[in-house]
Structure formats: structure tokens, C-alpha cells
Design an enzyme around this catalytic site. Structure first.
Site, PDB file in Angstrom:
ATOM      1  N   SER A   2       0.729  -1.178   0.023  1.00  0.00           N
ATOM      2  CA  SER A   2       0.005   0.017   0.232  1.00  0.00           C
ATOM      3  C   SER A   2       0.863   1.371   0.068  1.00  0.00           C
ATOM      4  O   SER A   2       1.830   1.427   0.960  1.00  0.00           O
ATOM      5  CB  SER A   2      -0.902  -0.140   1.263  1.00  0.00           C
ATOM      6  OG  SER A   2      -1.591   1.174   1.288  1.00  0.00           O
ATOM      7  N   LYS A  13     -13.910  -4.310   2.691  1.00  0.00           N
ATOM      8  CA  LYS A  13     -14.987  -3.118   2.237  1.00  0.00           C
ATOM      9  C   LYS A  13     -16.442  -3.445   2.720  1.00  0.00           C
ATOM     10  O   LYS A  13     -17.269  -2.495   2.961  1.00  0.00           O
ATOM     11  CB  LYS A  13     -14.543  -2.624   0.806  1.00  0.00           C
ATOM     12  CG  LYS A  13     -13.458  -1.944   0.588  1.00  0.00           C
ATOM     13  CD  LYS A  13     -13.334  -1.514  -0.722  1.00  0.00           C
ATOM     14  CE  LYS A  13     -12.117  -0.914  -1.024  1.00  0.00           C
ATOM     15  NZ  LYS A  13     -11.785  -0.303  -2.570  1.00  0.00           N
ATOM     16  N   ARG A  51     -22.463 -14.092  -8.733  1.00  0.00           N
ATOM     17  CA  ARG A  51     -21.794 -13.532  -7.535  1.00  0.00           C
ATOM     18  C   ARG A  51     -21.634 -12.073  -7.919  1.00  0.00           C
ATOM     19  O   ARG A  51     -20.343 -11.368  -7.865  1.00  0.00           O
ATOM     20  CB  ARG A  51     -20.496 -14.213  -7.235  1.00  0.00           C
ATOM     21  CG  ARG A  51     -20.730 -15.731  -6.814  1.00  0.00           C
ATOM     22  CD  ARG A  51     -19.259 -16.259  -6.311  1.00  0.00           C
ATOM     23  NE  ARG A  51     -18.850 -15.907  -5.234  1.00  0.00           N
ATOM     24  CZ  ARG A  51     -17.573 -16.072  -4.633  1.00  0.00           C
ATOM     25  NH1 ARG A  51     -16.911 -16.980  -5.034  1.00  0.00           N
ATOM     26  NH2 ARG A  51     -17.152 -15.522  -3.515  1.00  0.00           N
TER      27      ARG A  51
END
Length: 298
Positions: free
Chosen positions: A15, A67, A170
Site C-alpha cells: 500500500s 470493504k 456473484r
């Protein structure tokens, strides 16, 4: 008291969020330590329980695969997070019995402003997004970021989005986003994506790093028409350029690095975490650009 903030996800070592946030905090004179913490879904509840006992926290950035799961750990979701059922940002307030955690989604405006910047339009709290960035759009992948991509395309005036996924059963988060935004969603098999992407003005890949490599190989067979210059935003930024980005560029497409989305969504997070006003956004994004060797916006 020095404050704490972090980006959570798994894996997380790649990140760039710590570089961006630390640069912004220095510019604003905000005393906070921002780190990257590896947290998977099964560890999230225990982690948040510990966070609630520590009054120094001011914000969390949330990436995959958390998330959706994080929406169950906050006290409320607001704005796009409530609309979509996925979040990427958590802020801390004061409740009657302790910290009150609020979920936000800054990915939506991160995508909007990344596309606007690539198109030469004003960004960062400027005029309302115009409905001029094409009409045909496609999203690759059906996870939490796909919901933000669909919402961003709605804000840019798109009425129909093609969603390419490996398993068409999905795509619940994408369907919820489309319904919330009033967008018509066409869910198609990922197997046919290479032949159809050349019909799009804008393509947003929300796939993990390297997941689109087979698609890139198929695109190299030459599926774009000579008159088409589709715009690709690939949210994966490590490694960069991705094979998909290279393939688009070779065929004359316009490539928007995922780092652009990361920058613009991080601006919104910094304002939320620090309480700085919107007038700080321009100077914040410039020092963040410096931190990751991206061109300044000014």
C-alpha cells in the site's frame, strides 16, 4: 495527544496510503501516525474491538477484502457507503458510551476525479461532474470496488454499465449499486470480455493485480476498432504498468493509472480524518503527488 490512523487490508504491504497520508499530515501540521496493518476478514471484529478502547484513533482507510465486512463493524454508514453497502473509510466521533464509528466511501469520488483529470476537466470539489465522458462503459470484476465504479459512472452521466465477472451469480454488490444509482446493469461472463471491451468509451478494471493478465493477452489479438480510443482506469497499481494497461496502450487506448484513483480518494479521507476544510484539498494533493512521484495537479 498524538492521533492514530491506518490502512487495513490483506495483503497490505504494497500500500502507498502511508506515503500519501503522512505527506498530507505534514503539510497540514496534523499530529498523527499513519501505518499499514494487515487484517483479514476473520480478524476484523477483534481488531475493531481493540480500536474502540483506544481514544487516539482518528481514522481508518479500508481496502480489500474488508470493504463489505467493515460495514457490520461501524455504528452507521453515510453518503455513498450507505447507498452502496460498501465502505473504504471509517471516522471516529463521540457517542454516549464511547467512540462512534462512521463509514464513508471516498472511492466513488476518487474514480470520478481520476477520470475527470484524465479528460482534462476540473477536479476536487469543483463544478458538478458533466455527462460528457462517453456513454458506453464496462466494469471488470464484481467486488466492493465495482460498486464504487458503478456509482462513479452514474455520476458521470452513464445510464447502462456492462459488468464482466467470472461468476455471474456473484455480483450482489454490483446489483445493489446499480439499483441504488438507477443504472441498468448488464452482467456478462468474463470469458467474452475481450471481444466486447472495444465497444466501450470507459473501462474500469477493479480486478486484483495480475488477475487481468489473461484478458490482456486476448486483447493483444487486436479487438479495438481503428476509430476507438477507449479509456481504461485500472485500480490495481502494483505492479505498474499492468499487463492490461500495456495492452490498452499498445492499441491506442488511454490509460489512467490506479494511483490516480488512490490519490483522489485519499484527499477525501485526509479531509475527513483531520477536519481540514475543502480549501485545503489542492495543496494536500500536490504534496501527496510529490510523495509518490506523480505530477502535481496545479
Amino acid at each position: 495527544m498524538s492521533r492514530r490512523a491506518a490502512v487495513l487490508g490483506h495483503p497490505i504491504s504494497h500500500s502507498k496510503s502511508p506515503l500519501l497520508h503522512r505527506a498530507a499530515y505534514r503539510e497540514l501540521g496534523f499530529d498523527a501516525d499513519y501505518t499499514a496493518i494487515d487484517v483479514d476478514v476473520e480478524d476484523l471484529r477483534g481488531f475493531i474491538a481493540e480500536v474502540r478502547r483506544d481514544a487516539s484513533w482518528c481514522g481508518l482507510s479500508v481496502t480489500m477484502p474488508l470493504k463489505k465486512a467493515m460495514t457490520l463493524e461501524v455504528d452507521e454508514c453515510v453518503g455513498a457507503a450507505a447507498e452502496l453497502g460498501v465502505l473504504n473509510t471509517v471516522t471516529f466521533g463521540h457517542g454516549p458510551t464511547g467512540p462512534r464509528l462512521t463509514g464513508h466511501n471516498t472511492d466513488v469520488m476518487g474514480i470520478v476525479n481520476a477520470l475527470r483529470h484524465a479528460s482534462g476537466l476540473d477536479t476536487l470539489h469543483g463544478a458538478d461532474a458533466p455527462a460528457t465522458l462517453g456513454r458506453k462503459s464496462a466494469v471488470l470484476g464484481g467486488g466492493g470496488t465495482s460498486a464504487a465504479a458503478i456509482a462513479a459512472l452514474a455520476r458521470l452521466g452513464h445510464e447502462t454499465v456492462r459488468l464482466f465477472v467470472r461468476d455471474t451469480a456473484r455480483a450482489a454488490e454490483a446489483h445493489r449499486a446499480a439499483e441504488a444509482c438507477g443504472i441498468r446493469l448488464e452482467v456478462l461472463s468474463y470469458d467474452g470480455a475481450a471481444e466486447r471491451l472495444g465497444e466501450s468509451d470507459i473501462v474500469i478494471s477493479t480486478l486484483p493485480p495480475r488477475a487481468a493478465d489473461p484478458l490482456a493477452a486476448a486483447l493483444d489479438q487486436g479487438v479495438f476498432g481503428t476509430e476507438l480510443r477507449p479509456l481504461l482506469l485500472d485500480v490495481a497499481y502494483d505492479p505498474w504498468p499492468s499487463a492490461l494497461a500495456d495492452s490498452f496502450a499498445r492499441q491506442g487506448g488511454i490509460v489512467v493509472p490506479g494511483l490516480e484513483m488512490l490519490l483522489y480518494q485519499a484527499v477525501e479521507q485526509v479531509l475527513l480524518f483531520t477536519g481540514a476544510g475543502a480549501d485545503s484539498a489542492a495543496r494536500v494533493i500536490d504534496v501527496m503527488c510529490d510523495a509518490v512521484n506523480a505530477p502535481r495537479r496545479g
